[in-house]
Design a protein around this motif. Sequence first.
Motif, PDB file in Angstrom:
ATOM      1  N   LEU A  39      40.225 -22.892 -11.520  1.00 11.60           N
ATOM      2  CA  LEU A  39      39.435 -22.351 -10.125  1.00 11.60           C
ATOM      3  C   LEU A  39      40.652 -22.228  -9.171  1.00 11.60           C
ATOM      4  N   ARG A  40      41.728 -23.239  -9.412  1.00  9.37           N
ATOM      5  CA  ARG A  40      42.901 -23.208  -8.440  1.00  9.37           C
ATOM      6  C   ARG A  40      43.596 -21.872  -8.693  1.00  9.37           C
ATOM      7  N   VAL A  41      43.943 -21.529  -9.980  1.00  6.72           N
ATOM      8  CA  VAL A  41      44.482 -20.392 -10.196  1.00  6.72           C
ATOM      9  C   VAL A  41      44.020 -19.056  -9.819  1.00  6.72           C
ATOM     10  N   ASP A  42      42.697 -19.082  -9.697  1.00  2.80           N
ATOM     11  CA  ASP A  42      41.987 -18.046  -9.326  1.00  2.80           C
ATOM     12  C   ASP A  42      42.062 -17.887  -7.714  1.00  2.80           C
ATOM     13  N   ALA A  43      42.104 -18.883  -7.059  1.00  4.10           N
ATOM     14  CA  ALA A  43      42.585 -18.868  -5.630  1.00  4.10           C
ATOM     15  C   ALA A  43      43.798 -18.780  -5.243  1.00  4.10           C
ATOM     16  N   GLU A  44      44.776 -19.246  -6.199  1.00  7.79           N
ATOM     17  CA  GLU A  44      46.247 -18.836  -5.848  1.00  7.79           C
ATOM     18  C   GLU A  44      46.629 -17.413  -5.865  1.00  7.79           C
ATOM     19  N   TYR A  45      45.716 -16.691  -6.936  1.00  7.17           N
ATOM     20  CA  TYR A  45      46.060 -15.486  -7.245  1.00  7.17           C
ATOM     21  C   TYR A  45      45.867 -14.472  -5.859  1.00  7.17           C
ATOM     22  N   ILE A  46      44.973 -14.817  -5.062  1.00  2.16           N
ATOM     23  CA  ILE A  46      44.769 -14.098  -3.811  1.00  2.16           C
ATOM     24  C   ILE A  46      45.999 -14.124  -3.047  1.00  2.16           C
ATOM     25  N   LEU A  47      46.640 -15.542  -2.836  1.00  2.00           N
ATOM     26  CA  LEU A  47      47.679 -15.568  -1.983  1.00  2.00           C
ATOM     27  C   LEU A  47      48.872 -14.959  -2.696  1.00  2.00           C
ATOM     28  N   LYS A  48      48.958 -14.903  -3.953  1.00  5.83           N
ATOM     29  CA  LYS A  48      50.161 -14.257  -4.663  1.00  5.83           C
ATOM     30  C   LYS A  48      49.957 -12.826  -4.220  1.00  5.83           C
ATOM     31  N   ALA A  49      48.812 -12.207  -4.357  1.00  3.23           N
ATOM     32  CA  ALA A  49      48.835 -10.746  -4.196  1.00  3.23           C
ATOM     33  C   ALA A  49      48.751 -10.558  -2.828  1.00  3.23           C
TER      34      ALA A  49
END
Length: 425
Positions: free
Chosen positions: A301-311
């Motif tokens: 879940l954390r990875v999914d949320a972090e993806y947005i910040l990275k993108a």
Amino acid sequence: MLDIQRIRDNPESIKKASENKKSPVDIDIIISLDNRRRDTIKEGERLKSLRNTRSQDIAALKKEKKDATQVIADMKEVSDRIRKLDGQQKEVEDILHEHLIRVPNVAHGSTPHGESEKNNVVIAAWEKPAAFDFKPKDHIELGTALDIIDFPRGAKISGAGFPVLKGDGALLERALINFFLETHTRRHGYREIFPPFLVNRASLFGTGQLPKSEEQMYFIGEDDLFCIPTAEVPVTNLHRDEILDQAQLPIKYCAYSACFRREAGSYGKDTKGYLRVHQFNKVELVKMVQPETSYDELELLRVDAEYILKALGLHYRVVSLCDADLSFAAAKCYDLEAWAPGEGNYLEVSSCSNFEDFQARRMNIRYRPANGDKPRFVHTLNGSGLATARILVALLETYQTAKGAVRVPEVLRPWMQGLTKIGPR
RNA sequence: GGAGGACUAGGAUAAUGGUAAUCCAGCGGUCUUGAAAACCGCCGGCCUUACGGCCUUGGGGGUUCGAAUCCCUCGUCCUCCGCCA
């Protein structure tokens, strides 16, 4: 809500855990209430057993056209005592329940111990803070100059804490919501939900906002409904009082909603600008999973949320909350904090939490194991993915140019009508 | 908002006021090279080492020795009327 059996088995550790979470509870009174409850049940069940067998006797006597007046008279008395005991039992259970629902969830073993938010642990960071060869402006100055955030008019039509987004600002907000939803549905496999924004008391009890945080929510008294503080509430409650099939798990939902918070008592904290407002937009991720997998699912879940910040190309860090800073219902929580150069500060843009079976017990969400065993409570998790108000702040401040314009990150352009930057009007 | 009808286990259905029956699905087993079929068992919750006991007919109350059944109340769904983006 914790299992009363768990409290009986480990009274000291539950007590300690509640103290660590800075919301101590009186475990002794819970145990003694539960003892009284059990005694009352015992005596009541003995009498009910008697009533059941004697009632059969009465039925038999009547069938044979024999006299049953004596038995009926006796049972009348027994029934009166049962009624009295049932009343006592309900009274004890109500008081016990009032105590039980205020016992906070126990922090997971991997949650750091601490005394306050100062003891939260930064466990990861991504990218470096953006470098500027000029003094970066804050979002209030930028938003006002570009005429995309209007604080005074928001205050006029609603009140403080209700800023208005205009023109390219409104477009940017909409682009963010679209980007979040598209990413989580198409790339990460969440099912989109568009939930009601008003919910009843039972739903808020289920996720743990009630009874502790009633004063933090907008309330429509005439209909006994509350404005949701997060889509977590309607979405997690979708399966309240249901038994799911193991094959359905893990369930992954994402939902956009406006979020409404009164922020009572927080005056003086983050009052400036767009950082703490009464209404903001958020895309929420919710999972219901098998207990054995919930901590793996939390990382995902954390990875999914972090993806947005990275993108979006934003500098951020990941913080593991210590037990003292953990919310009432959570067993473990990661905050994602985006860097806002104008503020010179990190902004909490996501909280990813594992509630284990704490919410599931309150909501009675269970699943039937594949082997046909009796139903077990699911584990529930949720995380913002993400909250736009603060993301908008981080974006404006990060992508500002010396001339006071704001560049539009690549990933948002499909929803930005071809704009590459937001300039002065 | 008004009138009427309905709500029983995961789903579907039954029960002259006498203590919830049955079917399907599911799980386990017998049989089989394997599967299907057939047959047997399990198949709402709680307490109990066990035997066993208690609770459970949408929620909450009431009447009764005894309520799925009668009464009140709330909720949800359906049908009709009214209003409405």
